[in-house]
Write a protein that holds these residues in place. Structure first.
Motif, short mmCIF file in Angstrom:
data_model
loop_
_atom_site.label_atom_id
_atom_site.label_comp_id
_atom_site.label_asym_id
_atom_site.label_seq_id
_atom_site.Cartn_x
_atom_site.Cartn_y
_atom_site.Cartn_z
N TYR A 92 0.84 -1.20 0.00
CA TYR A 92 0.00 0.00 0.00
C TYR A 92 0.88 1.25 0.00
O TYR A 92 2.00 1.23 0.49
N GLN A 93 0.30 2.32 -0.56
CA GLN A 93 1.02 3.59 -0.60
C GLN A 93 0.00 4.72 -0.54
O GLN A 93 -1.06 4.65 -1.18
N VAL A 94 0.31 5.75 0.24
CA VAL A 94 -0.53 6.94 0.28
C VAL A 94 -0.08 7.84 -0.86
O VAL A 94 1.07 8.26 -0.92
N THR A 95 -1.01 8.12 -1.81
CA THR A 95 -0.65 8.95 -2.98
C THR A 95 -0.99 10.42 -2.78
O THR A 95 -0.47 11.28 -3.49
N GLY A 104 0.30 12.41 2.02
CA GLY A 104 1.43 11.72 2.62
C GLY A 104 2.18 12.54 3.65
O GLY A 104 2.96 12.01 4.43
N GLU A 105 1.92 13.88 3.66
CA GLU A 105 2.59 14.70 4.67
C GLU A 105 1.94 14.55 6.04
O GLU A 105 2.52 14.92 7.06
N TYR A 106 0.73 13.94 6.05
CA TYR A 106 0.01 13.76 7.33
C TYR A 106 -0.15 12.29 7.71
O TYR A 106 -0.27 11.98 8.89
N PHE A 107 -0.22 11.44 6.71
CA PHE A 107 -0.54 10.04 6.98
C PHE A 107 0.46 9.10 6.32
O PHE A 107 1.02 9.40 5.25
N THR A 108 0.69 7.97 6.98
CA THR A 108 1.48 6.89 6.39
C THR A 108 0.65 5.61 6.45
O THR A 108 -0.29 5.52 7.25
N ILE A 109 1.03 4.64 5.63
CA ILE A 109 0.34 3.34 5.62
C ILE A 109 1.38 2.24 5.56
O ILE A 109 2.40 2.38 4.87
N ASP A 110 1.13 1.15 6.29
CA ASP A 110 2.08 0.04 6.24
C ASP A 110 1.55 -1.08 5.33
O ASP A 110 0.46 -0.96 4.77
N ASP A 111 2.32 -2.15 5.18
CA ASP A 111 1.97 -3.20 4.22
C ASP A 111 0.78 -4.05 4.65
O ASP A 111 0.29 -4.87 3.89
#
Length: 199
Positions: free
Chosen positions: A184-187, A190-197
């Motif tokens: 997964y990737q935040v498109t 991304g400056e506020y949120f991250t996502i893991d696999d």
């Protein structure tokens, strides 16, 4: 004490004798079975074919072979999609697919191999079942299990607070390394949120 020892040995003697006779009987039975066991003459490897092969049809799948020696021998296949998707060359035993296969629609096909005498249609060998497996290629993109995932987080929450979980699935074969792996990737944001696999 001597009486106890004597009784004990008397009880053991028949048990040992009985055990020995059982073993010899089992050996005789197993020998009889091994002598009566019928030799199988069918010879082939597991058949498989890749999905979505981009070459002209038909595609060679494998070969059914018997050690039966008969100039009038003829190979036949029966079962699931026999003589439609799959056909056998009656003298060589070569099996061909006449359609491009999609593993996501059907991953394996079960058929039966027969060898007969073409002059009288008499079976020369007991029929044998075999499976054609369709091997996966990485041809599917992951898709989200729903269109919108809603999340919320209280204001002033510490960094690392969980907001929501998203899930995507891939229809490719998960047993083949990397084919059904989802990352997964935040498109945007991304400056506020991250996502893991794990989503």
């Amino acid at each position: 004490m001597s009486h106890l020892v004597l009784l004990f040995s008397l009880f053991l003697a028949p048990a040992f004798a009985e055990g020995g006779s059982q073993k010899s009987a089992q050996n005789l039975c197993s020998n009889d079975v091994s002598h009566k066991r019928q030799k199988r003459d069918w010879i082939w490897n597991q058949m498989h074919i890749k999905e979505e092969i981009d070459t002209p049809l038909p595609h060679h799948v494998g070969k059914i072979t018997s050690s039966v020696r008969n100039n009038n021998a003829k190979y036949i296949i029966e079962g699931e999609y026999a003589n439609t998707i799959f056909k056998v060359e009656e003298t060589s035993g070569d099996v061909y697919a006449f359609e491009r296969l999609d593993r996501e629609k059907k991953a394996e096909y079960e058929l039966t191999a027969l060898i007969i005498d073409r002059t009288n249609n008499r079976s020369l060998e007991r029929p044998s079942k075999f499976i054609i497996k369709v091997y996966d290629i990485n041809d599917n993109a992951p898709v989200f299990v729903q269109k919108v995932f809603n999340g919320s987080v209280p204001e002033m929450s510490p960094v690392g607070t969980s907001v929501t979980k998203v899930t995507a699935v891939d229809a490719d074969d998960p047993t083949v390394s990397g084919h059904a792996t989802v990352t997964y990737q935040v498109t945007k944001g991304g400056e506020y949120f991250t996502i893991d696999d794990s989503g």
